[in-house]
Design a protein around this motif. Structure first.
Motif, short mmCIF file in Angstrom:
data_model
loop_
_atom_site.label_atom_id
_atom_site.label_comp_id
_atom_site.label_asym_id
_atom_site.label_seq_id
_atom_site.Cartn_x
_atom_site.Cartn_y
_atom_site.Cartn_z
N PHE A 38 0.83 -1.21 0.00
CA PHE A 38 0.00 0.00 0.00
C PHE A 38 0.86 1.26 0.00
N ALA A 39 1.93 1.27 0.80
CA ALA A 39 2.82 2.43 0.85
C ALA A 39 3.51 2.65 -0.49
N ALA A 40 3.93 1.55 -1.15
CA ALA A 40 4.57 1.68 -2.47
C ALA A 40 3.60 2.24 -3.49
N ILE A 41 2.35 1.81 -3.45
CA ILE A 41 1.34 2.33 -4.37
C ILE A 41 1.09 3.81 -4.12
N ILE A 42 1.04 4.19 -2.84
CA ILE A 42 0.84 5.61 -2.49
C ILE A 42 1.98 6.46 -3.04
N LEU A 43 3.22 5.98 -2.94
CA LEU A 43 4.36 6.74 -3.46
C LEU A 43 4.28 6.87 -4.97
N ASN A 47 3.90 10.39 -7.14
CA ASN A 47 4.69 10.78 -8.30
C ASN A 47 3.82 11.12 -9.50
N LYS A 48 2.83 10.28 -9.75
CA LYS A 48 1.99 10.45 -10.93
C LYS A 48 1.13 11.71 -10.86
N GLN A 49 0.61 12.03 -9.67
CA GLN A 49 -0.29 13.16 -9.54
C GLN A 49 0.45 14.49 -9.47
N PHE A 55 6.93 11.61 -14.34
CA PHE A 55 6.61 10.19 -14.16
C PHE A 55 6.48 9.49 -15.51
N ARG A 56 5.84 10.14 -16.46
CA ARG A 56 5.70 9.55 -17.79
C ARG A 56 7.05 9.42 -18.49
N TRP A 75 16.24 18.04 -15.80
CA TRP A 75 16.39 17.77 -14.37
C TRP A 75 17.08 16.42 -14.20
N ASN A 76 17.72 16.25 -13.06
CA ASN A 76 18.43 15.01 -12.79
C ASN A 76 17.55 14.10 -11.92
N PRO A 77 16.98 13.05 -12.49
CA PRO A 77 16.07 12.20 -11.71
C PRO A 77 16.76 11.44 -10.60
N ILE A 78 18.08 11.25 -10.71
CA ILE A 78 18.81 10.46 -9.71
C ILE A 78 18.79 11.14 -8.34
N VAL A 79 18.89 12.47 -8.33
CA VAL A 79 18.97 13.21 -7.06
C VAL A 79 17.70 14.02 -6.81
N SER A 80 16.58 13.58 -7.34
CA SER A 80 15.32 14.28 -7.16
C SER A 80 14.40 13.51 -6.23
N VAL A 81 13.30 14.16 -5.83
CA VAL A 81 12.30 13.50 -4.99
C VAL A 81 11.70 12.32 -5.74
N ASN A 82 11.51 12.48 -7.05
CA ASN A 82 10.95 11.40 -7.85
C ASN A 82 11.84 10.16 -7.81
N GLY A 83 13.14 10.38 -8.00
CA GLY A 83 14.07 9.26 -7.97
C GLY A 83 14.10 8.58 -6.61
#
Length: 245
Positions: A38-43, A47-49, A55-56, A75-83
């Protein structure tokens, strides 16, 4: 005729009460399994919202290499919140799949069903991936091929994003039906996606780095193929002997 026909009613000698037979359930997934998925799905939904375009792009890098160059320019995805969220979700879900594989195939509930063993798997996966990232970064800096190594890291992150979706889906199934065939199918799909990523990145790395095939082959063997083989061997030994050595 003197013969006497004796008969008994079918209701004779029948127990007055029926004793229900209890259904034996070998293993029921604990509640923390649901929390992990559930926590993984929330994360992922986070990201998607909040970062729909990013995310795409992370999803499309595995199939479209041009998106990787565009992503690293913006942007650098490695050092971002998304990454970070993708990385955390990936470690949590992959550790859950590995834990279920060892648990179901070994049938050792005492050793492998607890949260402590799951955390041990999480730490192992996290430590390996951090070390791998540091080695790739150091390799790019030493040989002046930062563009190639950055592409390698971004492709890896993109694969994590795809695998998070796959493992979330199968994770929900595994929680309710922790059986061997589902775990085998899940493992095969994960390995196929990883294999596609390694093969695709291999040729893209050659184009970006201008290195010869032998050096690139040794590079990928050291960072990708050998560690994966060692991890699979360790899982097999845990299942068979309850020991990784």
């Amino acid at each position: 005729m003197g013969d006497v026909i004796e008969y008994q009613l079918v209701t004779e000698n029948v127990a007055t009460t029926l004793e229900p037979n209890l259904r034996v359930v070998e293993y029921i997934s604990p509640s923390w399994n649901f929390i992990v998925v559930f926590a993984a799905i929330i994360l992922m939904l986070f990201n998607k919202q909040l970062f729909t375009q990013r995310f795409r792009m992370m999803l499309s890098v595995l199939s479209m290499s041009s998106d990787c160059d565009r992503m690293t320019r913006e942007w650098n995805p490695i050092v971002s919140v998304n990454g970070l969220t993708v990385f955390v979700s990936y470690v949590a879900l992959l550790a859950l799949v590995v834990q279920k594989i060892i648990l179901v195939f070994s049938r050792n509930i005492i050793l492998y069903s607890g949260f402590g063993f799951y955390m041990d798997v999480c730490v192992f996966i996290m430590a390996f991936m951090i070390i791998q990232y540091l080695i790739v970064t150091l390799y790019g800096w030493l040989f002046g091929i930062e563009a190639a190594t950055t592409h390698h890291e971004v492709a890896h992150l993109s694969t994590m994003t795809v695998l998070n979706i796959v493992m979330s889906f199968f994770g929900l199934i595994i929680i309710f039906y922790p059986i061997k065939i589902i775990l085998i199918v899940t493992s095969v799909i994960i390995l196929i996606i990883m294999g596609i990523r390694i093969i695709k990145t291999f040729f893209e790395f050659q184009i970006l780095s201008k290195m010869n095939l032998l050096n690139i082959f040794l590079y990928f063997c050291t960072l990708e193929i050998i560690p994966l083989s060692v991890a699979i061997t360790m899982i097999c030994r845990l299942v068979v002997t309850d020991c990784v050595l």
